[in-house]
Scaffold this motif. Sequence first.
Motif, mmCIF file in Angstrom:
data_model
loop_
_atom_site.group_PDB
_atom_site.id
_atom_site.type_symbol
_atom_site.label_atom_id
_atom_site.label_comp_id
_atom_site.label_asym_id
_atom_site.label_seq_id
_atom_site.Cartn_x
_atom_site.Cartn_y
_atom_site.Cartn_z
ATOM 1 N N UNK A 1 -28.943 -19.112 13.221
ATOM 2 C CA UNK A 1 -29.266 -17.894 13.961
ATOM 3 C C UNK A 1 -28.008 -17.162 14.400
ATOM 4 N N UNK A 2 -27.058 -17.870 14.975
ATOM 5 C CA UNK A 2 -25.855 -17.205 15.471
ATOM 6 C C UNK A 2 -25.000 -16.650 14.336
ATOM 7 N N UNK A 3 -24.987 -17.332 13.222
ATOM 8 C CA UNK A 3 -24.195 -16.835 12.095
ATOM 9 C C UNK A 3 -24.785 -15.535 11.542
ATOM 10 N N UNK A 4 -26.092 -15.498 11.360
ATOM 11 C CA UNK A 4 -26.712 -14.339 10.730
ATOM 12 C C UNK A 4 -26.908 -13.169 11.693
ATOM 13 N N UNK B 1 -24.748 -5.832 13.088
ATOM 14 C CA UNK B 1 -25.589 -5.440 14.220
ATOM 15 C C UNK B 1 -25.583 -3.914 14.341
ATOM 16 N N UNK B 2 -26.733 -3.285 14.491
ATOM 17 C CA UNK B 2 -26.749 -1.826 14.654
ATOM 18 C C UNK B 2 -25.991 -1.392 15.910
ATOM 19 N N UNK C 1 -35.576 -8.135 9.182
ATOM 20 C CA UNK C 1 -34.910 -8.729 8.027
ATOM 21 C C UNK C 1 -34.096 -9.946 8.402
ATOM 22 N N UNK C 2 -33.404 -9.871 9.546
ATOM 23 C CA UNK C 2 -32.583 -11.005 9.981
ATOM 24 C C UNK C 2 -33.458 -12.204 10.349
ATOM 25 N N UNK C 3 -34.622 -11.951 10.943
ATOM 26 C CA UNK C 3 -35.499 -13.054 11.304
ATOM 27 C C UNK C 3 -35.918 -13.871 10.104
ATOM 28 N N UNK D 1 -35.759 -12.962 18.021
ATOM 29 C CA UNK D 1 -36.319 -13.714 16.895
ATOM 30 C C UNK D 1 -36.931 -14.978 17.472
ATOM 31 N N UNK D 2 -38.143 -15.312 17.056
ATOM 32 C CA UNK D 2 -38.798 -16.492 17.608
ATOM 33 C C UNK D 2 -39.677 -17.167 16.567
#
Length: 280
Positions: free
Chosen positions: A58-61, A66-67, A82-84, A135-136
């Motif tokens: 999670x932290x890497x992606x 980031x917008x 998309x990141x989730x 994200x969850x």
Amino acid sequence: MIVAGAGVQGTAHLAAGLGCQDAFRAVDLGDTAVLAVADGAGSRERSALGAHIAVDAACRLLTEEIPRAQEAPETWTRWIAGRGVRVVEEYRRAAEGVLGADSRDAGPGAGPADLGALAAALAAAVVRPPWVAFVSVGDCFGTLLTHEDPAGTVSDDEKCARVRCHLVLPPPPPGAPRPPFLSSPGATLRVRTFVVWEPALSGVVLATDGCAALTLDHPSVRELRPEAGPLPAERFFGGLAATLRGNGGDAEPLRALLSGPGAARTGDDLTVLCALVEGG
């Protein structure tokens, strides 16, 4: 940004000789913070490793592309959606790599790897004021802190005293279907993502489900019907924010709180991770 977190072994896990199966990680980018907490499935011996794989992924992606704060809501929504999915895919790729190596070490004839051995729930947040993107997967939960003075007409001390708590990512209600893990079939279709735009943003707190009894109030505390669902305990979150602002982010008081008698109402591991907007 003030970033602090702590995790402690649950009393039931301690009595059973189990290590802490939670994990947390944060990345402080100055004007932005990325937070992730993960709760390994208690019935799986290697779930602690799965939790660490989850927060690393999670932290890497979530630190990539980031917008900007000025971007439109649609941009933020598309990005976190998309990141989730990519977080889930990266977790599964890494977990399959670990289990595949184990299968090779076991020699010819070893059975297929069970991804559920590394089962973990995850909650992650990207805090770039006034935006927060979540994200969850699973039953970790998240609380948003705001102050009452977005126009900046009161002092920082007054803002701390006026902190408001909003349970924007609640845990599943009692009786709800069992939430998925990152390792569950179809997890990429069950990941939850959403964004919040809040000009009065003061902080974000993520927690694993073992913290629910300590950090959430029953609605009857505020004379509400049970259907209102759990509510964030303002004394806990307000006290946490005030303490961390006062000591510059030293997490030791938080660790002591999670280890204290007030937290003994649950036998599960307890992990809390937060980011506070400086001056907010």
